[in-house]
Design an enzyme around this catalytic site. Structure first.
Site, PDB file in Angstrom:
ATOM      1  N   SER A  86       0.815  -1.208   0.000  1.00  0.00           N
ATOM      2  CA  SER A  86       0.000   0.000   0.000  1.00  0.00           C
ATOM      3  C   SER A  86       0.859   1.273   0.000  1.00  0.00           C
ATOM      4  CB  SER A  86      -0.943  -0.069   1.204  1.00  0.00           C
ATOM      5  OG  SER A  86      -2.099   0.655   0.928  1.00  0.00           O
ATOM      6  N   LYS A 134       4.159   2.050  -2.403  1.00  0.00           N
ATOM      7  CA  LYS A 134       4.584   3.240  -3.161  1.00  0.00           C
ATOM      8  C   LYS A 134       6.021   3.567  -2.744  1.00  0.00           C
ATOM      9  CE  LYS A 134      -0.002   5.279  -1.985  1.00  0.00           C
ATOM     10  NZ  LYS A 134      -1.024   4.624  -2.716  1.00  0.00           N
ATOM     11  N   TRP A 143     -10.027   0.293  -5.120  1.00  0.00           N
ATOM     12  CA  TRP A 143      -9.497   1.636  -4.813  1.00  0.00           C
ATOM     13  C   TRP A 143      -8.082   1.818  -5.400  1.00  0.00           C
ATOM     14  CZ3 TRP A 143     -11.098   6.188  -3.584  1.00  0.00           C
ATOM     15  CH2 TRP A 143     -10.346   7.087  -2.826  1.00  0.00           C
ATOM     16  N   HIS A 200      -7.532  -5.709   0.100  1.00  0.00           N
ATOM     17  CA  HIS A 200      -6.317  -4.917   0.269  1.00  0.00           C
ATOM     18  C   HIS A 200      -5.509  -5.444   1.457  1.00  0.00           C
ATOM     19  CE1 HIS A 200      -4.031  -1.239  -0.228  1.00  0.00           C
ATOM     20  NE2 HIS A 200      -4.175  -0.951   1.055  1.00  0.00           N
TER      21      HIS A 200
HETATM   22  C1  GCU Z   1      -5.427   4.801   1.661  1.00  0.00           C
HETATM   23  C2  GCU Z   1      -4.846   5.564   0.506  1.00  0.00           C
HETATM   24  C3  GCU Z   1      -4.032   4.665  -0.407  1.00  0.00           C
HETATM   25  C4  GCU Z   1      -3.014   3.885   0.389  1.00  0.00           C
HETATM   26  C5  GCU Z   1      -3.701   3.162   1.517  1.00  0.00           C
HETATM   27  C6  GCU Z   1      -2.760   2.451   2.492  1.00  0.00           C
HETATM   28  O1  GCU Z   1      -6.410   3.919   1.201  1.00  0.00           O
HETATM   29  O2  GCU Z   1      -5.892   6.179  -0.174  1.00  0.00           O
HETATM   30  O3  GCU Z   1      -3.373   5.428  -1.396  1.00  0.00           O
HETATM   31  O4  GCU Z   1      -2.311   2.995  -0.445  1.00  0.00           O
HETATM   32  O5  GCU Z   1      -4.403   4.102   2.308  1.00  0.00           O
HETATM   33  O6  GCU Z   1      -1.610   2.792   2.601  1.00  0.00           O
HETATM   34  O7  GCU Z   1      -3.251   1.560   3.185  1.00  0.00           O
END
Ligand code: GCU
Length: 436
Positions: free
Chosen positions: A272, A276, A363, A413
């Protein structure tokens, strides 16, 4: 007009506002776009060509890629993640605990304090390592940041509970305690990793910078700014993701000094927002031989230009501290971005990248993640390597690709055993033991 306003009776003005305000508020809510999950509404887009320089000339040979890579890196630094300052002091390391009888004697556990700016007492990152025992040569390693503190990745009582600020799911009033020990074990199958012959190194991202808007004052960005080495507010100054990625590189600085680890065989992994971070760390630091993005989504492996799930505007609004100031220019203006996620992936070429999605994680735009991995392919071809093999997404729970890997897992997720099984296989293929 002014005199007209003067004649307005306060009661009339009050009644007018009572009527007009709700409508105004409704309008502004309507202006905040709802997430799109309709494939027919993802918009038309043209991706920037990773093999075309900004002046229009083409990358024809591998040696041209060195210059183009530098150009793309600079674009990501300037426009997306922000630049980590150069010339910071080299970190220093202190092994605070070590036990060769961890995991019933299978592994050696080490806890290492990394003094990020060299000074004992300054900002620090606590690295937790499990290293397989009985290997003939130094171990290859997975390294990744965790969300809740090192004590959350295992039930092992010897692992120190973080003293850094934690979010509410991991502690009370920002302070972690024993209750959160082992809360994230499902995401960190340490025994499986050790049994496959890999070391695991992990650290808490909140040690580097706490994850909230304004957290920079209590993290590495604040510490560096107070030393006058960087302006935290220039539009291309490092955002939190850049700071976390910088911290990962400092952890590799330590791995290079540990005789039990083979620093030429290191895979960086993240889930997540930390996916990134893993992609950005891997893009910049060529010591990561394998780069793994788990459900990284918007601002990670998902194409920003595809308007599906989270968007640039949405991420910049919810998490204004993650990216640099310049990135806000691309809110609802993705077509103007000089880069996109396929180029973030390609920055690691010819090193190997694995992108993983989850079916219910809309998402994060699984298809956008697949397409970005796919469109990194031409850069791999320059090195005689094959990118993803097909134009179509593979069926669920099937791993595809050699130099670039991809799967979409059933479920939501998360990072699960299925994901790790693929990462371990991918690392086996792409981080082979060398005779030395
Ligand atoms: C939120 C955010 C995402 C990210 C995620 C996470 O959902 O919008 O961009 O990847 O958190 O880090 O769990």
């Amino acid at each position: 007009m002014h005199s007209g306003m003067k004649r307005l009776h306060p009661l009339v003005l009050f009644l007018f506002l009572c009527q007009a305000l709700p409508a105004f508020l409704q309008d502004s809510c309507a202006a905040a776009p709802q997430a799109n999950y309709d494939e027919s509404k993802t918009g038309e887009y043209t991706l920037p060509d990773p093999l075309k320089f900004s002046d229009g000339s083409l990358v024809k040979k591998r040696k041209d890629w060195v210059r183009r890579r530098a150009e793309i890196l600079d674009l990501f630094r300037c426009e997306v993640f922000g630049r980590a300052p150069a010339g910071l002091p080299k970190p220093t390391f202190e092994v605070t605990e070590s036990d060769s009888r961890a995991l019933d004697g299978k592994a050696t556990r080490k806890q290492v304090t990394i003094w990020l700016l060299a000074t004992n007492g300054g900002p620090k990152l606590d690295l937790l390592l499990y290293i397989p025992n009985g290997l003939k040569r130094p171990a290859p390693a997975f390294i990744g940041l965790n969300f809740g503190g090192n004590h959350t990745v295992t039930k092992d009582p010897a692992v120190h509970v973080t003293k850094s600020y934690v979010r509410s799911q991991f502690g009370k009033n920002g302070v972690a305690n024993e209750e959160s020990r082992g809360l994230q074990t499902s995401r960190w199958p340490i025994e499986k990793i050790i049994d496959r012959g890999y070391a695991l190194a992990t650290a808490y991202y909140g040690d580097i910078e706490p994850d909230y808007d304004g957290g920079w004052t209590n993290g590495i960005r604040g510490a560096v700014a107070s030393q006058g080495a960087a302006t935290a507010f220039s539009p291309d100054a490092w955002g939190a993701i850049s700071a976390w990625a910088w911290g990962l590189s400092r952890a590799v600085d330590y791995l290079q000094t540990d005789p039990q680890i083979d620093p030429r065989r290191v895979a960086v992994v993240g889930h997540s927002r930390l996916g990134k971070t893993a992609l950005w760390a891997g893009a910049q630091d060529e010591r990561f031989g394998v780069v793994i993005s788990n459900n990284s989504g918007e601002g990670g492996a998902a194409l920003a230009r595809r308007l599906y799930g989270e968007t640039t505007q949405r991420i910049n609004t919810s998490f204004p501290h993650w990216f640099c100031g310049n990135y806000k220019k691309y809110n609802a203006n993705e077509a103007a971005l000089p880069v996109d996620a396929h180029m973030l992936i390609a920055l690691s070429a010819p090193r190997r990248v694995y992108v993983a999605s989850a079916e219910e994680d809309r998402w994060a735009d699984p298809k956008g993640e697949f397409l970005a991995a796919k469109h990194a392919g031409p850069v791999y071809r320059l090195f005689g390597l094959r990118g993803l093999p097909s134009e179509e997404m593979p069926p669920v729970n099937k791993s595809v690709g050699k130099a670039v890997g991809y799967h979409i897992r059933t479920g939501g997720h998360d990072i699960r055993d299925f994901d790790w099984d693929q990462y371990l296989d991918f690392a086996d293929r792409n981080l082979p033991a060398r005779k030395s």
